[in-house]
Write a protein that holds these residues in place. Structure first.
Motif, PDB file in Angstrom:
ATOM      1  N   UNK A  22      -9.344  -6.938  26.048  1.00  0.00           N
ATOM      2  CA  UNK A  22      -9.486  -6.016  26.658  1.00  0.00           C
ATOM      3  C   UNK A  22     -10.850  -6.712  27.269  1.00  0.00           C
ATOM      4  N   UNK A  23     -11.542  -8.034  27.325  1.00  0.00           N
ATOM      5  CA  UNK A  23     -12.647  -8.288  27.742  1.00  0.00           C
ATOM      6  C   UNK A  23     -12.425  -8.687  29.395  1.00  0.00           C
ATOM      7  N   UNK A  24     -13.342  -9.237  29.973  1.00  0.00           N
ATOM      8  CA  UNK A  24     -13.664  -9.336  31.699  1.00  0.00           C
ATOM      9  C   UNK A  24     -12.303  -9.960  32.666  1.00  0.00           C
ATOM     10  N   UNK A  25     -12.396 -11.378  31.506  1.00  0.00           N
ATOM     11  CA  UNK A  25     -10.788 -11.901  32.361  1.00  0.00           C
ATOM     12  C   UNK A  25      -9.171 -10.501  32.025  1.00  0.00           C
ATOM     13  N   UNK A  26      -9.550 -10.224  31.296  1.00  0.00           N
ATOM     14  CA  UNK A  26      -8.172  -9.649  31.362  1.00  0.00           C
ATOM     15  C   UNK A  26      -8.230  -8.310  31.954  1.00  0.00           C
ATOM     16  N   UNK A  27      -9.319  -7.833  32.154  1.00  0.00           N
ATOM     17  CA  UNK A  27     -10.131  -6.138  33.408  1.00  0.00           C
ATOM     18  C   UNK A  27      -9.775  -7.418  34.542  1.00  0.00           C
ATOM     19  N   UNK A  28     -10.261  -8.398  35.006  1.00  0.00           N
ATOM     20  CA  UNK A  28      -9.970  -9.160  36.680  1.00  0.00           C
ATOM     21  C   UNK A  28      -8.420  -9.483  36.447  1.00  0.00           C
ATOM     22  N   UNK A  29      -7.437  -9.755  35.684  1.00  0.00           N
ATOM     23  CA  UNK A  29      -6.642  -9.786  35.971  1.00  0.00           C
ATOM     24  C   UNK A  29      -5.898  -8.878  36.066  1.00  0.00           C
ATOM     25  N   UNK A  30      -5.761  -7.362  35.452  1.00  0.00           N
ATOM     26  CA  UNK A  30      -5.458  -6.385  36.017  1.00  0.00           C
ATOM     27  C   UNK A  30      -5.565  -5.698  37.242  1.00  0.00           C
ATOM     28  N   UNK A  31      -6.598  -6.429  37.595  1.00  0.00           N
ATOM     29  CA  UNK A  31      -6.966  -5.931  39.220  1.00  0.00           C
ATOM     30  C   UNK A  31      -6.268  -6.480  39.969  1.00  0.00           C
ATOM     31  N   UNK A  32      -6.184  -7.342  39.305  1.00  0.00           N
ATOM     32  CA  UNK A  32      -5.020  -8.980  40.334  1.00  0.00           C
ATOM     33  C   UNK A  32      -3.854  -8.044  40.317  1.00  0.00           C
ATOM     34  N   UNK A  33      -3.117  -7.538  39.854  1.00  0.00           N
ATOM     35  CA  UNK A  33      -1.829  -6.855  39.129  1.00  0.00           C
ATOM     36  C   UNK A  33      -0.882  -7.774  38.486  1.00  0.00           C
ATOM     37  N   UNK A  34      -1.932  -9.190  37.606  1.00  0.00           N
ATOM     38  CA  UNK A  34      -0.833  -9.802  36.414  1.00  0.00           C
ATOM     39  C   UNK A  34      -1.180  -9.098  35.439  1.00  0.00           C
ATOM     40  N   UNK A  35      -1.170  -7.740  34.925  1.00  0.00           N
ATOM     41  CA  UNK A  35      -1.332  -6.832  33.771  1.00  0.00           C
ATOM     42  C   UNK A  35      -0.765  -7.913  32.715  1.00  0.00           C
ATOM     43  N   UNK A  36      -1.157  -7.776  31.548  1.00  0.00           N
ATOM     44  CA  UNK A  36      -0.988  -8.373  30.587  1.00  0.00           C
ATOM     45  C   UNK A  36      -1.984  -7.830  29.229  1.00  0.00           C
ATOM     46  N   UNK A  37      -1.552  -7.005  28.831  1.00  0.00           N
ATOM     47  CA  UNK A  37      -1.997  -5.693  27.113  1.00  0.00           C
ATOM     48  C   UNK A  37      -2.471  -7.391  26.598  1.00  0.00           C
ATOM     49  N   UNK A  38      -3.485  -7.781  25.893  1.00  0.00           N
ATOM     50  CA  UNK A  38      -3.705  -8.541  25.123  1.00  0.00           C
ATOM     51  C   UNK A  38      -3.527 -10.341  25.112  1.00  0.00           C
ATOM     52  N   UNK A  39      -4.750 -10.660  26.161  1.00  0.00           N
ATOM     53  CA  UNK A  39      -4.483 -11.786  26.458  1.00  0.00           C
ATOM     54  C   UNK A  39      -4.086 -13.098  25.645  1.00  0.00           C
ATOM     55  N   UNK A  40      -4.463 -13.092  23.998  1.00  0.00           N
ATOM     56  CA  UNK A  40      -3.713 -13.580  23.420  1.00  0.00           C
ATOM     57  C   UNK A  40      -4.503 -14.574  23.334  1.00  0.00           C
ATOM     58  N   UNK A  41      -5.325 -15.224  24.490  1.00  0.00           N
ATOM     59  CA  UNK A  41      -5.879 -16.643  24.470  1.00  0.00           C
ATOM     60  C   UNK A  41      -7.011 -17.001  23.174  1.00  0.00           C
ATOM     61  N   UNK A  42      -7.588 -16.425  23.038  1.00  0.00           N
ATOM     62  CA  UNK A  42      -8.857 -16.657  21.773  1.00  0.00           C
ATOM     63  C   UNK A  42      -8.404 -16.673  21.427  1.00  0.00           C
ATOM     64  N   UNK A  43      -9.000 -17.928  19.952  1.00  0.00           N
ATOM     65  CA  UNK A  43      -9.035 -18.163  18.690  1.00  0.00           C
ATOM     66  C   UNK A  43      -7.178 -19.115  18.532  1.00  0.00           C
ATOM     67  N   UNK A  44      -7.440 -19.821  19.472  1.00  0.00           N
ATOM     68  CA  UNK A  44      -5.739 -20.988  20.355  1.00  0.00           C
ATOM     69  C   UNK A  44      -7.116 -21.866  20.801  1.00  0.00           C
ATOM     70  N   UNK A  45      -5.937 -22.831  20.089  1.00  0.00           N
ATOM     71  CA  UNK A  45      -6.570 -24.345  20.804  1.00  0.00           C
ATOM     72  C   UNK A  45      -6.761 -24.190  22.060  1.00  0.00           C
ATOM     73  N   UNK A  46      -5.821 -23.798  22.521  1.00  0.00           N
ATOM     74  CA  UNK A  46      -6.094 -23.015  24.257  1.00  0.00           C
ATOM     75  C   UNK A  46      -7.428 -23.665  24.841  1.00  0.00           C
ATOM     76  N   UNK A  47      -8.167 -21.780  24.264  1.00  0.00           N
ATOM     77  CA  UNK A  47      -9.387 -21.466  23.877  1.00  0.00           C
ATOM     78  C   UNK A  47     -10.757 -22.950  24.006  1.00  0.00           C
ATOM     79  N   UNK A  48     -10.823 -23.459  23.074  1.00  0.00           N
ATOM     80  CA  UNK A  48     -11.242 -24.706  22.650  1.00  0.00           C
ATOM     81  C   UNK A  48     -11.102 -25.718  23.264  1.00  0.00           C
TER      82      UNK A  48
END
Lengths: 272, 265
Positions: A120-146
């Motif tokens: 629900x943060x800014x990256x998700x909003x940005x992706x929404x605008x670009x049409x790459x909508x995805x509810x719940x990015x799920x990146x945070x709290x993973x190794x990828x985020x680190x």
């Protein structure tokens, strides 16, 4: 005169001996201490190597640090090359822009990723605008985020060391290679890359080694899966009060750092 | 031509990656919402709340105080060190110099907890003395690198000229060496100040109970639930760092990059 003058180095050198070198020996001492407080033991080290948990975590720490290093190298080399060989007027401005974030607060930068990547943060909003909508990015709290945040923190080191190395290469050499019939690719692998190798090696050192010892970024962004070996050490000191065991893991981490430094140096950092 | 456009696009992409999260954070400090989400409604309320938040203001004062003392100590130790190492040669010089920059290559986690163990070994309580000691050892290398680069660029013939014109060592230092080193002392001091001001790890391990710094406050607010003023504080911290960096940059210019290369130009 000169005999007196050399003693001016004493205050600084002593400060480092007392507060940087001596504590490492105290740490080594604690790592051999028995939890009961009497006598010395290898138990702290045995415990580390017995449990697959610690070994696996160490493995994952090394792999994540390597990932950060490789990604940093892949994005830094082209950038450094463009800066050194293509840009003219705005070169120093770009250089400053790369350096500035390095001198902003580490915690603030980690925190900024927390805000940016949250569901629900800014990256998700940005992706929404670009049409790459995805509810719940799920990146945070993973190794990828680190890994993302570590690349963000450390790749500027790599850009700058490679840039410094590339800047020293005389453009006439590159033209000579071209006029002798070498293709762009050959010129790159036979001239440019070998001559900038020292910068690549110092960059690897400056990215890989601090990653091994990080614990703040995994703690804040990593969730359960994203932990590094540094977090186990932190827990031993702040949650579990297993100081002797904590000292042993910290010493193993220190040994890993030294081995990594030695190996990276052997890749040819010093030869010019 | 096309190649050039592609290059610029690449640089733009990297800069976006570098700055977007920080920019979003700064933007959110002016946003009405407390959940760091869009839509954006301009508001200064978090800055007003910050003004009345005594914990954060005390933390800010502590951070500035620690960084100030650290900066001063680093300039003094660093200046003495580079002056002294001028007359040392051979393997001692290499040994001393590499020891000086050693804290740059050891993770702060290890530096911090080994100092904590030292306090424990002496059976003391955590105290401010060790906080300063920790901050000094991790900030000193920056002062030393800047000062070393400057002193190497100085012409030793000036010293000799001054001496042959009858100035004694102290006068030469006061009238020649010191004025020429002064810019590097300011730049090095600001760099060390900045390193200390921004440092979390060392303070985290060594700070006595009941005393707090800004990075520690930020960490605990992330850990224990959000204080919305943290965005405002973070923006202020970035501002303070930028001011310091502007001073350093104005003095050193693009030679600032030499810090990343162990002081070699």
């Amino acid at each position: 005169m000169n005999n007196y003058k050399k003693w001016l180095t004493a205050p600084g050198t002593l400060t480092l001996l007392v507060f940087a070198v001596a504590p490492l020996f105290i740490m080594l001492f604690y790592s051999f201490r028995n939890d009961s407080g009497v006598g010395f033991t290898l138990q702290n080290y045995v415990r580390f190597f017995e449990k697959s948990f610690y070994l696996k975590l160490t493995g994952r720490t090394v792999i994540s640090s390597l990932t950060v290093t490789v990604i940093s190298l892949l994005i830094s080399y082209p950038l450094a090359y463009i800066m050194a060989k293509k840009l003219k007027g705005i070169r120093n401005i770009v250089l400053m822009l790369i350096i500035i974030p390095f001198f902003t607060n580490q915690l603030v930068r980690v925190y900024s990723w927390l805000i940016f990547l949250q569901d629900g943060g800014v990256l998700e909003e940005m992706l929404n605008v670009l049409g790459m909508a995805q509810d719940g990015l799920g990146i945070l709290y993973t190794r990828t985020a680190v890994v993302i945040s570590l690349v963000h923190i450390f790749f500027p080191y790599m850009v700058i060391t490679i840039y410094i190395a590339l800047e020293r290469i005389d453009n006439a050499l590159l033209e000579a290679s071209k006029s002798l019939g070498a293709s762009a690719v050959t010129t790159f692998f036979r001239v440019t890359l070998p001559m900038s190798w020292s910068g690549v090696v110092s960059g690897i050192l400056l990215v890989f080694v601090p990653c091994l010892g990080c614990f703040v970024e995994p703690r804040i962004l990593g969730g359960v899966d994203g932990m590094f070996i540094g977090n186990v050490i932190e827990d031993q000191f702040f949650e579990i009060y297993g100081w002797n065991f904590g000292a042993a893991i910290a010493f193993l981490l220190f040994a890993m750092v030294l081995v990594a430094m030695a190996l990276i140096h052997r890749m040819g950092g010093e030869k010019q | 031509m096309k190649n050039g456009a592609l290059s610029k696009l690449y640089i733009l992409g990297i800069l976006l990656f570098l700055y977007t999260p920080i920019f979003v954070l700064m933007l959110m400090s002016f946003n009405e919402s407390r959940y760091n989400t869009l839509p954006f409604v301009f508001s200064l309320k978090w800055y007003e709340a910050l003004k009345d938040n005594t914990t954060l203001m005390t933390a800010m004062n502590n951070s500035l105080y620690i960084a100030f003392v650290t900066g001063i100590c680093c300039v003094i130790l660093g200046t003495l060190f580079v002056l002294g190492s001028q007359v040392i040669s051979g393997k001692w010089k290499g040994l001393f110099s590499s020891m000086m920059v050693m804290p740059l290559s050891i993770p702060w986690l290890i530096m911090g907890l080994s100092l904590l163990l030292m306090i424990r070994a002496f059976q003391m309580d955590k105290n401010m003395f060790f906080v300063f000691a920790g901050h000094i050892i991790i900030s000193l290398p920056y002062s030393v690198l800047v000062l070393q680069a400057r002193i190497q660029a100085l012409d030793s013939a000036l010293d000799e000229a001054s001496a042959s014109l009858g100035a004694n060592a102290l006068t030469t230092f006061r009238r020649i060496t010191l004025p020429m080193l002064a810019p590097a002392m300011v730049a090095g001091g600001f760099l060390s100040f900045m390193m200390s001001f921004d440092n979390f790890v060392i303070s985290y391990f060594l700070i006595p109970a009941g005393i707090t710094t800004l990075p520690i406050e930020i960490q605990s607010s992330i850990k224990f639930g959000f204080t919305p003023e943290i965005n405002a504080v973070s923006t202020l911290i970035i501002g303070i760092s930028l001011v310091c960096l502007a001073v350093v940059g104005a003095i050193m210019g693009s030679s600032l990059k030499s810090i990343f290369n162990g002081g070699k130009a």
